[in-house]
Design a protein around this motif. Structure first.
Motif, short mmCIF file in Angstrom:
data_model
loop_
_atom_site.label_atom_id
_atom_site.label_comp_id
_atom_site.label_asym_id
_atom_site.label_seq_id
_atom_site.Cartn_x
_atom_site.Cartn_y
_atom_site.Cartn_z
N ARG A 183 0.80 -1.19 -0.15
CA ARG A 183 0.10 0.05 0.18
C ARG A 183 0.87 1.05 0.04
NH1 ARG A 183 -2.41 3.75 3.26
NH2 ARG A 183 -1.20 2.78 4.97
N GLN A 184 1.65 1.31 0.84
CA GLN A 184 2.69 2.31 0.79
C GLN A 184 3.37 2.57 -0.47
OE1 GLN A 184 3.27 4.56 3.24
NE2 GLN A 184 1.85 3.71 4.70
N GLN A 185 4.03 1.75 -1.20
CA GLN A 185 4.58 1.54 -2.57
C GLN A 185 3.54 2.07 -3.57
OE1 GLN A 185 7.88 1.03 -3.09
NE2 GLN A 185 7.36 1.67 -5.10
N ASP A 186 2.31 1.69 -3.55
CA ASP A 186 1.33 2.06 -4.16
C ASP A 186 1.18 3.82 -4.15
OD1 ASP A 186 0.94 -0.36 -5.36
OD2 ASP A 186 -0.88 -0.71 -4.22
N LEU A 187 0.95 4.08 -2.88
CA LEU A 187 0.78 5.64 -2.58
C LEU A 187 2.26 6.21 -3.15
CD1 LEU A 187 -0.37 5.64 1.19
CD2 LEU A 187 -1.71 5.99 -0.98
N ILE A 188 3.15 5.80 -2.92
CA ILE A 188 4.60 6.50 -3.58
C ILE A 188 4.52 6.39 -4.97
CG2 ILE A 188 7.03 6.19 -3.76
CD1 ILE A 188 6.81 4.73 -1.10
N ASP A 189 3.97 5.47 -5.77
CA ASP A 189 3.96 5.27 -7.17
C ASP A 189 2.88 6.51 -7.76
OD1 ASP A 189 5.85 3.17 -7.12
OD2 ASP A 189 4.23 1.80 -7.21
N ILE A 190 1.69 6.55 -7.01
CA ILE A 190 0.74 7.45 -7.36
C ILE A 190 1.25 9.00 -7.01
CG2 ILE A 190 -1.51 8.45 -6.82
CD1 ILE A 190 -2.10 5.46 -5.96
N LYS A 191 1.89 9.20 -6.21
CA LYS A 191 2.51 10.41 -5.95
C LYS A 191 3.75 10.83 -6.94
CE LYS A 191 4.93 13.24 -2.35
NZ LYS A 191 5.44 13.22 -1.02
N LYS A 192 4.29 9.79 -7.47
CA LYS A 192 5.48 9.91 -8.41
C LYS A 192 5.02 10.28 -9.39
CE LYS A 192 9.60 7.83 -10.12
NZ LYS A 192 10.56 6.67 -10.14
N LYS A 193 3.66 9.63 -9.84
CA LYS A 193 3.02 9.82 -11.31
C LYS A 193 2.54 11.35 -11.37
CE LYS A 193 1.90 4.99 -12.49
NZ LYS A 193 0.88 3.86 -12.54
N LYS A 194 1.98 11.51 -10.22
CA LYS A 194 1.29 13.03 -10.13
C LYS A 194 2.50 14.03 -10.46
CE LYS A 194 -2.89 11.91 -7.27
NZ LYS A 194 -3.37 12.31 -6.03
N GLU A 195 3.57 13.90 -9.70
CA GLU A 195 4.60 14.90 -9.97
C GLU A 195 5.35 14.80 -11.37
OE1 GLU A 195 7.37 13.53 -7.07
OE2 GLU A 195 6.47 14.35 -5.30
N ASP A 196 5.33 13.52 -11.87
CA ASP A 196 5.87 13.44 -13.09
C ASP A 196 4.80 14.48 -14.27
OD1 ASP A 196 7.90 12.09 -12.30
OD2 ASP A 196 7.03 10.07 -13.05
N ARG A 197 3.31 14.18 -13.95
CA ARG A 197 2.42 14.80 -14.83
C ARG A 197 2.61 16.28 -14.59
NH1 ARG A 197 -0.98 10.46 -13.46
NH2 ARG A 197 -1.98 11.60 -11.70
N ALA A 198 2.88 16.40 -13.36
CA ALA A 198 2.78 18.26 -13.08
C ALA A 198 3.99 18.71 -13.66
CB ALA A 198 2.92 18.37 -11.67
N ARG A 199 5.19 17.77 -13.60
CA ARG A 199 6.58 18.46 -14.19
C ARG A 199 6.29 18.21 -15.87
NH1 ARG A 199 10.34 15.33 -16.56
NH2 ARG A 199 9.50 13.49 -15.84
N ARG A 200 5.76 17.45 -16.41
CA ARG A 200 5.78 17.40 -17.97
C ARG A 200 4.82 18.70 -18.26
NH1 ARG A 200 5.30 11.84 -17.43
NH2 ARG A 200 3.03 11.84 -17.35
N LYS A 201 3.68 18.91 -17.53
CA LYS A 201 2.98 20.17 -17.97
C LYS A 201 3.48 21.24 -17.62
CE LYS A 201 -1.65 21.87 -16.67
NZ LYS A 201 -2.76 21.80 -15.55
N ARG A 202 4.42 21.35 -16.61
CA ARG A 202 5.29 22.80 -16.59
C ARG A 202 6.24 22.87 -17.67
NH1 ARG A 202 5.37 21.04 -11.06
NH2 ARG A 202 7.56 20.00 -11.39
N GLU A 203 6.73 21.96 -18.07
CA GLU A 203 8.04 21.95 -19.09
C GLU A 203 6.95 22.18 -20.36
OE1 GLU A 203 9.69 18.06 -19.15
OE2 GLU A 203 10.97 18.52 -17.48
N LYS A 204 6.00 21.63 -20.61
CA LYS A 204 5.15 22.14 -21.74
C LYS A 204 4.84 23.41 -21.83
CE LYS A 204 1.10 20.30 -24.55
NZ LYS A 204 0.37 19.58 -24.67
N LYS A 205 4.29 24.01 -20.76
CA LYS A 205 3.99 25.37 -20.56
C LYS A 205 5.24 26.33 -20.69
CE LYS A 205 1.42 28.28 -17.28
NZ LYS A 205 0.88 28.55 -16.11
N GLU A 206 6.23 26.07 -20.16
CA GLU A 206 7.57 26.78 -20.52
C GLU A 206 7.92 26.74 -21.79
OE1 GLU A 206 10.70 29.15 -19.40
OE2 GLU A 206 8.72 28.65 -18.18
N LEU A 207 7.88 25.57 -22.49
CA LEU A 207 8.43 25.72 -24.03
C LEU A 207 7.34 26.32 -24.73
CD1 LEU A 207 9.99 24.24 -26.10
CD2 LEU A 207 8.52 22.47 -26.30
N LEU A 208 5.97 26.31 -24.47
CA LEU A 208 5.06 27.22 -25.24
C LEU A 208 5.51 28.66 -24.88
CD1 LEU A 208 2.59 27.26 -26.94
CD2 LEU A 208 1.09 26.95 -24.96
#
Length: 355
Positions: A183-208
């Motif tokens: 369960r803890q690993q699942d929470l870590i994976d979910i948090k990591k995915k959210k952070e990756d999505r947020a990072r990609r969104k920021r990078e896309k926004k900065e590139l635009l």
């Protein structure tokens, strides 16, 4: 109900549970006597946090009766109850009273003795089993435990765990630990995915943003270059400069009700243009179809033209009397070389003057 110091006696009260008000009032007692009542388990004892001695003789306690975990209890009496399965009941005792030193189970089927028709051998075997399960026990029933009994119990039953269900509980504990880890690993994976999505969104926004900034910068540079080129062209070509000046004057006067004659260029401006192009006039004439023998209008002609514009009537009735277009004075070599029709008109005008 009898209270003697830290000892509370509720014996012979026909009770089957403890009222919460008793917990609130006597929650700090250390000695509790509940003998000769109708208790089937000890679930109502949770409110007593400091009990050291618990007496439940002559009640309805059986092999599966549950008790809360009470680490302060060192003495536990359950004589004359309905306990039949010794191993099951000891599992509960081990888990509920980990620091137990004195235990008495006389007059129960799980404790064979002379009170219920058991033999001495059966009673001794009972003692050895209890001793092997409860390592901290100092006294069982009415007899203290000797070192010889501990030795024999170890030889007969070996190094038994404190609970018969120890292995099962260990498996359950390991399973819970594994589930918790997953369960803890699942929470870590979910948090990591959210952070990756947020990072990609920021990078896309900065590139635009960078692309838009570069596009704006490129447009500004282009406008700047065009403006500089236009300014250089105006500075190099005085005719265009004067024409732009007249156009600006026309644009300023377009919003007002003015005489159309006011939109014509001033004679002084025309004079200045002719004087400025005097140096390049031979070259212009040589590169155009205009006959070099034809002379440009003189200053006197222009003064006569100025007198005409000041005194004569410019109405539609007299338009045949004077048909002179001031734009014909433009001798731009570029326009003359690219537009033959304009050259022909200029030749006609100069021809009439020559005649």
């Amino acid at each position: 109900m009898t209270l003697d110091g830290n000892r509370l006696s509720l014996a012979y009260k026909n009770l089957n549970e403890i009222h919460p008000r008793i917990h609130e009032r006597y929650g700090n007692i250390t000695d509790l006597d509940l003998s000769n009542n109708r208790f089937k388990d000890g679930s109502s004892l949770r409110g007593f946090k400091k009990i050291e001695i618990l007496v439940l003789d002559n009640n309805l306690i059986d092999s599966h009766s549950k008790f809360p975990r009470m680490e302060t209890v060192h003495t536990f009496w359950v004589n004359r109850n309905n306990i039949t399965n010794l191993s099951v009941f000891l599992d509960i005792v081990v888990d509920s009273f980990p620091n137990l030193k004195y235990l008495s189970m006389l007059n129960n089927d799980a404790c064979p003795n002379y009170f219920n028709g058991g033999t001495l051998k059966q009673y001794n075997d009972y003692r050895y089993y209890v001793i092997s399960r409860l390592r901290n026990l100092s006294q069982l029933d009415s007899t203290p435990i000797t070192s010889e009994e501990r030795k024999i119990a170890l030889e007969l039953y070996g190094d038994l765990k404190n609970s018969i269900n120890y292995e099962e509980k260990e498996r359950e504990r390991e399973l819970r630990a594994k589930e918790e880890k997953t369960r803890q690993q699942d929470l870590i994976d979910i948090k990591k995915k959210k952070e990756d999505r947020a990072r990609r969104k920021r990078e896309k926004k900065e590139l635009l943003r960078k692309k838009r900034e570069e596009e704006r910068k490129r447009k500004r540079e282009m406008i700047k270059k065009k403006t500089l080129a236009k300014q250089e062209l105006e500075e190099d070509n005085p005719i265009i400069k004067k024409s732009n000046k007249n156009n600006n004057k026309s644009n300023n006067n377009s919003g007002s009700d003015s005489n159309p004659a006011d939109l014509l260029p001033e004679v002084e401006d025309v004079k200045e243009i002719i004087e400025e192009v005097a140096d390049i006039l031979p070259t212009v004439l040589s590169n155009s179809k205009v006959n070099p023998a034809i002379a440009p209008p003189s200053i006197q002609d222009l003064e006569d033209f100025e007198d005409l514009t000041d005194d004569d009537d410019w109405s539609d009735d007299d338009e045949d009397d004077f048909d002179f277009d001031i734009q014909d004075l433009s001798l731009d070599p570029i326009n003359k070389s690219n537009n033959n029709n304009n050259n022909d008109d200029l030749d006609d005008d100069f021809g009439e003057w020559d005649e």
